[in-house]
Design a protein around this motif. Structure first.
Motif, PDB file in Angstrom:
ATOM      1  N   VAL A 153       5.471   2.671 -12.791  1.00  0.00           N
ATOM      2  CA  VAL A 153       4.477   1.609 -12.994  1.00  0.00           C
ATOM      3  C   VAL A 153       5.101   0.253 -12.687  1.00  0.00           C
ATOM      4  O   VAL A 153       4.480  -0.618 -12.061  1.00  0.00           O
ATOM      5  N   GLU A 198       2.299   1.756  -3.513  1.00  0.00           N
ATOM      6  CA  GLU A 198       1.254   2.252  -4.415  1.00  0.00           C
ATOM      7  C   GLU A 198       0.999   3.734  -4.174  1.00  0.00           C
ATOM      8  O   GLU A 198       0.941   4.535  -5.116  1.00  0.00           O
ATOM      9  N   GLU A 248      -4.662   0.122 -16.497  1.00  0.00           N
ATOM     10  CA  GLU A 248      -3.483   0.620 -15.797  1.00  0.00           C
ATOM     11  C   GLU A 248      -2.832   1.767 -16.585  1.00  0.00           C
ATOM     12  O   GLU A 248      -2.512   2.816 -16.018  1.00  0.00           O
ATOM     13  N   VAL A 266      -2.661   5.671 -15.290  1.00  0.00           N
ATOM     14  CA  VAL A 266      -1.381   6.338 -15.071  1.00  0.00           C
ATOM     15  C   VAL A 266      -1.297   7.617 -15.909  1.00  0.00           C
ATOM     16  O   VAL A 266      -0.857   8.664 -15.430  1.00  0.00           O
ATOM     17  N   ARG A 292       1.371 -10.961  -3.650  1.00  0.00           N
ATOM     18  CA  ARG A 292       0.773 -12.279  -3.923  1.00  0.00           C
ATOM     19  C   ARG A 292       1.692 -13.395  -3.433  1.00  0.00           C
ATOM     20  O   ARG A 292       1.237 -14.399  -2.904  1.00  0.00           O
ATOM     21  N   GLN A 333      -7.406   3.080   4.335  1.00  0.00           N
ATOM     22  CA  GLN A 333      -7.517   1.622   4.239  1.00  0.00           C
ATOM     23  C   GLN A 333      -8.402   1.115   5.371  1.00  0.00           C
ATOM     24  O   GLN A 333      -8.413   1.679   6.457  1.00  0.00           O
ATOM     25  N   HIS A 375       0.824  -1.201   0.000  1.00  0.00           N
ATOM     26  CA  HIS A 375       0.000   0.000   0.000  1.00  0.00           C
ATOM     27  C   HIS A 375       0.862   1.256   0.000  1.00  0.00           C
ATOM     28  O   HIS A 375       0.549   2.236  -0.671  1.00  0.00           O
ATOM     29  N   ARG A 420      -7.008  -0.825  -8.761  1.00  0.00           N
ATOM     30  CA  ARG A 420      -7.084  -1.947  -7.809  1.00  0.00           C
ATOM     31  C   ARG A 420      -8.171  -2.942  -8.199  1.00  0.00           C
ATOM     32  O   ARG A 420      -7.963  -4.154  -8.138  1.00  0.00           O
ATOM     33  N   MET A 452       5.137  -0.467  -9.021  1.00  0.00           N
ATOM     34  CA  MET A 452       3.796  -0.871  -8.555  1.00  0.00           C
ATOM     35  C   MET A 452       3.492  -2.318  -8.925  1.00  0.00           C
ATOM     36  O   MET A 452       2.951  -3.085  -8.126  1.00  0.00           O
ATOM     37  N   ARG A 453       3.847  -2.692 -10.159  1.00  0.00           N
ATOM     38  CA  ARG A 453       3.566  -4.070 -10.604  1.00  0.00           C
ATOM     39  C   ARG A 453       4.362  -5.090  -9.804  1.00  0.00           C
ATOM     40  O   ARG A 453       3.839  -6.136  -9.413  1.00  0.00           O
ATOM     41  N   THR A 465       2.832  -5.629  -6.505  1.00  0.00           N
ATOM     42  CA  THR A 465       1.631  -6.473  -6.568  1.00  0.00           C
ATOM     43  C   THR A 465       2.020  -7.953  -6.586  1.00  0.00           C
ATOM     44  O   THR A 465       1.418  -8.774  -5.887  1.00  0.00           O
TER      45      THR A 465
END
Lengths: 238, 238
Positions: free
Chosen positions: A86, A65, B65, B69, A97, B218, A62, B90, A89-90, A93
């Motif tokens: 970008v 991001e 995305e 951006v 996971r 959040q 978070h 998200r 951010m990817r 993510t």
């Protein structure tokens, strides 16, 4: 970017983002190792610690991001600079996971009740984990160093992980058929093996992000798919 | 945002983003229904179509995305406007994951070889899917309408899905212990049930995004966790 001031401010924002991604990557790598260690050694406390670490991974995602979005809004970067943001951010993510998948393995440690501990299977799981762990490490290094060939090597190497996973599934299935008392244990290991395989998939996603950052476009080529686990369970039909 | 022109341009960008998310949501909902239909009816061709649709979901996620951006960089939105854009990104990430999970079920259709078709289990799977499907639909509606109470209802409703999943796992385990010939089939169904449960988790993630968009922070409260599937498989130890 208009002024030298803005350019410097952007560089410093980007450095901070990269640092946060590296921190998150370090945590994710630790979670992978510890979750599998916990499984192999039946260390319920270690499993719980892995579960607890996931909160920190989520927090970092978070934060990354939030910082990324603020950087885009404030500095209005173009082209390659924008792709750097970008990309961060990817990667965050995918690391989030990976943390989730390790957490899921950590949870399962407490559920392994019986003493059934087939050495060959555990070695297989550890071997697969070592491979995936080194994929994650290599791709995070490639991301930090903007090393496209290194990232592509990870991307191609995922096939081996998938092959080991398929053979583990076959073996687990044999144990289950031999003795119904092994079933619940083996199901846990199947979900764990699948989780490790998925962690490998996230390493290839990160490799694709490195490609995007450097080349400025999405990878179109499909990854060589060695994963047959959706089919493996039907093989020994005897 | 400086001028009226910029404000209008932002609104039009945001509208386009929301439209793309709705399109993606429609596809994801269809993939959920079709993948489970394909499983229940053993319709291999339908399973393949689900797998093929995933490419479109991935394309939409990248598009969202990219647009998000660019909108942030061009319009420099602040506060709530910025949260709208981040929210769209998200939600797209969760929808992409939902697509992946449905694709995985689509792949498994071809692997179900034998004729074992326990009606009660299949009904359970369909019931669970109906619940999750309606969660996904409700939360996407709540996202589009900025309806926080509706999003929170979805967030709380996930417990029921987890409970059904746990009871399905128990039942599958019983079938596996009764007859080893059922094992491979039941493993596929376990992975499918777990996938559907995870789709439900993504619906609750989207609910949390709606909270973030509206409240500006959040969610801290932890979701009520009814999921016991990591433990369920150890229960019938006889």
């Amino acid at each position: 970017m208009a002024s030298e001031h803005t350019a410097k401010a952007f560089d410093s924002d980007l450095q901070e983002l990269t640092r946060l991604v590296a921190e998150m990557g370090g945590l994710a790598e630790r979670m992978i190792t510890e979750s599998v260690d916990a499984l192999v050694r039946r260390d319920v406390e270690l499993g719980k610690r892995v579960v607890a670490t996931d909160v920190e991974i989520d927090r970092l995602q978070h934060l990354i991001e939030e910082r990324a979005v603020l950087t885009i809004a404030r500095r209005q970067p173009m082209a390659i600079d924008l792709r750097e943001i970008v990309g961060a951010m990817r990667v965050a993510t995918d690391l989030e996971r990976i943390g989730d998948l390790a957490k899921n393995m950590g949870k399962r440690v407490a559920a392994l009740e019986n003493d059934f501990q087939p050495l060959k299977l555990m070695r297989g799981l550890e071997h697969m984990t070592d491979l995936v762990q080194s994929q994650v490490k290599s791709v995070l290094d490639a991301y930090a160093a903007h090393d496209l060939p290194a990232a592509m090597a990870v991307w191609k190497g995922d096939e081996e992980v998938d092959a080991i996973c398929t053979s583990l599934f076959r073996e687990l299935l044999t144990y289950m058929m031999e003795d119904p008392r092994n079933i619940s244990f083996c199901i846990h290991l199947m979900f764990c093996a699948k989780n490790i395989e998925r962690i490998g998939d996230h390493a290839t996603n990160i490799a694709e992000t490195v490609f995007y950052m450097i080349e400025g476009q999405q990878m179109l080529d499909k990854r060589p798919k060695g994963d047959m686990t959706t089919f493996a369970t039907t093989v020994p039909n005897t």
